[in-house]
Design a protein around this motif. Sequence first.
Motif, PDB file in Angstrom:
ATOM      1  N   TYR A   1       0.795  -1.231   0.000  1.00 30.99           N
ATOM      2  CA  TYR A   1       0.000   0.000   0.000  1.00 30.99           C
ATOM      3  C   TYR A   1       0.833   1.289   0.000  1.00 30.99           C
ATOM      4  O   TYR A   1       0.622   2.153  -0.869  1.00 30.99           O
ATOM      5  CB  TYR A   1      -0.978  -0.008   1.171  1.00 30.99           C
ATOM      6  CG  TYR A   1      -1.732   1.291   1.337  1.00 30.99           C
ATOM      7  CD1 TYR A   1      -2.749   1.646   0.445  1.00 30.99           C
ATOM      8  CD2 TYR A   1      -1.428   2.174   2.371  1.00 30.99           C
ATOM      9  CE1 TYR A   1      -3.438   2.847   0.584  1.00 30.99           C
ATOM     10  CE2 TYR A   1      -2.106   3.372   2.517  1.00 30.99           C
ATOM     11  CZ  TYR A   1      -3.111   3.701   1.629  1.00 30.99           C
ATOM     12  OH  TYR A   1      -3.784   4.893   1.759  1.00 30.99           O
ATOM     13  N   PRO A   2       1.763   1.501   0.933  1.00 35.29           N
ATOM     14  CA  PRO A   2       2.491   2.782   0.934  1.00 35.29           C
ATOM     15  C   PRO A   2       3.322   2.999  -0.327  1.00 35.29           C
ATOM     16  O   PRO A   2       3.489   4.133  -0.785  1.00 35.29           O
ATOM     17  CB  PRO A   2       3.377   2.696   2.184  1.00 35.29           C
ATOM     18  CG  PRO A   2       3.469   1.245   2.511  1.00 35.29           C
ATOM     19  CD  PRO A   2       2.179   0.646   2.064  1.00 35.29           C
ATOM     20  N   HIS A   3       3.815   1.917  -0.908  1.00 38.85           N
ATOM     21  CA  HIS A   3       4.614   2.041  -2.130  1.00 38.85           C
ATOM     22  C   HIS A   3       3.731   2.411  -3.317  1.00 38.85           C
ATOM     23  O   HIS A   3       4.097   3.258  -4.141  1.00 38.85           O
ATOM     24  CB  HIS A   3       5.352   0.737  -2.408  1.00 38.85           C
ATOM     25  CG  HIS A   3       6.348   0.372  -1.369  1.00 38.85           C
ATOM     26  ND1 HIS A   3       7.608   0.929  -1.316  1.00 38.85           N
ATOM     27  CD2 HIS A   3       6.271  -0.497  -0.304  1.00 38.85           C
ATOM     28  CE1 HIS A   3       8.279   0.426  -0.289  1.00 38.85           C
ATOM     29  NE2 HIS A   3       7.484  -0.430   0.341  1.00 38.85           N
ATOM     30  N   LEU A   4       2.568   1.787  -3.414  1.00 35.81           N
ATOM     31  CA  LEU A   4       1.655   2.064  -4.518  1.00 35.81           C
ATOM     32  C   LEU A   4       1.016   3.443  -4.375  1.00 35.81           C
ATOM     33  O   LEU A   4       0.754   4.120  -5.379  1.00 35.81           O
ATOM     34  CB  LEU A   4       0.569   0.975  -4.592  1.00 35.81           C
ATOM     35  CG  LEU A   4       1.084  -0.437  -4.887  1.00 35.81           C
ATOM     36  CD1 LEU A   4      -0.069  -1.435  -4.864  1.00 35.81           C
ATOM     37  CD2 LEU A   4       1.810  -0.500  -6.234  1.00 35.81           C
ATOM     38  N   LYS A   5       0.798   3.864  -3.157  1.00 40.52           N
ATOM     39  CA  LYS A   5       0.246   5.205  -2.930  1.00 40.52           C
ATOM     40  C   LYS A   5       1.230   6.274  -3.396  1.00 40.52           C
ATOM     41  O   LYS A   5       0.831   7.317  -3.939  1.00 40.52           O
ATOM     42  CB  LYS A   5      -0.081   5.396  -1.451  1.00 40.52           C
ATOM     43  CG  LYS A   5      -0.776   6.713  -1.147  1.00 40.52           C
ATOM     44  CD  LYS A   5      -1.160   6.804   0.324  1.00 40.52           C
ATOM     45  CE  LYS A   5      -1.871   8.128   0.619  1.00 40.52           C
ATOM     46  NZ  LYS A   5      -2.259   8.239   2.050  1.00 40.52           N
ATOM     47  N   LYS A   6       2.504   5.982  -3.229  1.00 41.79           N
ATOM     48  CA  LYS A   6       3.553   6.921  -3.614  1.00 41.79           C
ATOM     49  C   LYS A   6       3.567   7.163  -5.122  1.00 41.79           C
ATOM     50  O   LYS A   6       3.855   8.271  -5.579  1.00 41.79           O
ATOM     51  CB  LYS A   6       4.912   6.383  -3.141  1.00 41.79           C
ATOM     52  CG  LYS A   6       6.103   7.273  -3.435  1.00 41.79           C
ATOM     53  CD  LYS A   6       7.375   6.617  -2.898  1.00 41.79           C
ATOM     54  CE  LYS A   6       8.618   7.424  -3.238  1.00 41.79           C
ATOM     55  NZ  LYS A   6       9.861   6.756  -2.748  1.00 41.79           N
ATOM     56  N   THR A   7       3.254   6.137  -5.907  1.00 41.50           N
ATOM     57  CA  THR A   7       3.306   6.264  -7.366  1.00 41.50           C
ATOM     58  C   THR A   7       1.921   6.450  -7.992  1.00 41.50           C
ATOM     59  O   THR A   7       1.797   6.505  -9.220  1.00 41.50           O
ATOM     60  CB  THR A   7       3.983   5.034  -7.994  1.00 41.50           C
ATOM     61  OG1 THR A   7       3.359   3.837  -7.508  1.00 41.50           O
ATOM     62  CG2 THR A   7       5.459   4.994  -7.662  1.00 41.50           C
ATOM     63  N   ALA A   8       0.880   6.531  -7.161  1.00 43.74           N
ATOM     64  CA  ALA A   8      -0.474   6.772  -7.671  1.00 43.74           C
ATOM     65  C   ALA A   8      -0.594   8.219  -8.156  1.00 43.74           C
ATOM     66  O   ALA A   8       0.154   9.091  -7.707  1.00 43.74           O
ATOM     67  CB  ALA A   8      -1.487   6.498  -6.569  1.00 43.74           C
ATOM     68  N   PRO A   9      -1.540   8.490  -9.051  1.00 41.76           N
ATOM     69  CA  PRO A   9      -2.494   7.534  -9.648  1.00 41.76           C
ATOM     70  C   PRO A   9      -1.854   6.705 -10.739  1.00 41.76           C
ATOM     71  O   PRO A   9      -0.856   7.103 -11.339  1.00 41.76           O
ATOM     72  CB  PRO A   9      -3.577   8.456 -10.218  1.00 41.76           C
ATOM     73  CG  PRO A   9      -2.842   9.722 -10.561  1.00 41.76           C
ATOM     74  CD  PRO A   9      -1.784   9.879  -9.495  1.00 41.76           C
ATOM     75  N   GLY A  10      -2.445   5.554 -10.979  1.00 39.19           N
ATOM     76  CA  GLY A  10      -1.957   4.658 -12.025  1.00 39.19           C
ATOM     77  C   GLY A  10      -1.246   3.429 -11.497  1.00 39.19           C
ATOM     78  O   GLY A  10      -0.976   2.500 -12.261  1.00 39.19           O
TER      79      GLY A  10
END
Length: 267
Positions: A123-132
């Motif tokens: 979650y924290p890693h994907l939130k960092k590169t969101a959106p997409g």
Amino acid sequence: MSARRSIFITGGGSGIGRAVAIYFAERGWFVGIADISEHGMADTLGLIEGGFKYSHKLDVRDRKAWDVALNSFSTAAGGRIDAVFNNAGIAHGGPLAEQAENEIEAVLDVDLKGVIFGAQAAYPHLKKTAPGSVLINTASLAGIIGSPNLSVYCAAKWAVRGLTHSLDAEWASDGIKVTSLCPGFIDTPIIEQVSPASNRTVKESLIEAGVEVQPVSEVPKVVWDAVHGDKLDYTVGKTAGRLLRLSRWMPGKVRKEMRARGIGGGD
């Protein structure tokens, strides 16, 4: 942060994970693979040309180990993780009344708890590169239908789809996509296991029953579509696609078919 997109793949030492790693690497992604098999990971890395690849030994049942693995991969990938493919899985089959306690626990620990821990750590890693950014969870045809002699495996894979649908809503405001991969019968080491009931491999039983078994090469393009698309469930193979549609619109027909066939589903 690096401009090169990256994907972290569990179960990358063989089967679907290996095929997906090669596919994404060929398209310019930085690929990280995780597995409990160092030998398997070494073989996968040997099939990937270029230097944008990484491996990390990981037992997906270990929550703290997930943080170490993803932090290490993020550093190697230039500070970004765009996709996490929660793919590691095992399967044990047979009548539930006869299934050993250790087999039940192993399937639930790897196929369900491992996916939950992976989502939590990602979650924290994907939130960092969101959106997409995107989390892809490997479910199965066994997460669409109730398959005889695969009751625990089905329970885990249905739960993975439930988790996926829940997180799709929960993480929408963060710009993170969540989707599930639902393969039919794919020619991987899982279906080479010998069934105690028949003393034959699952693959041999499927072929004899006239059931579609697809090459693993069919899967990577679907995972690519899942990363770039916006559906909740992505099926692989005609059987999985047909049964997903039937389960939604004609559940009674699916029930009758499963009872008549007496076969299970798996990835």
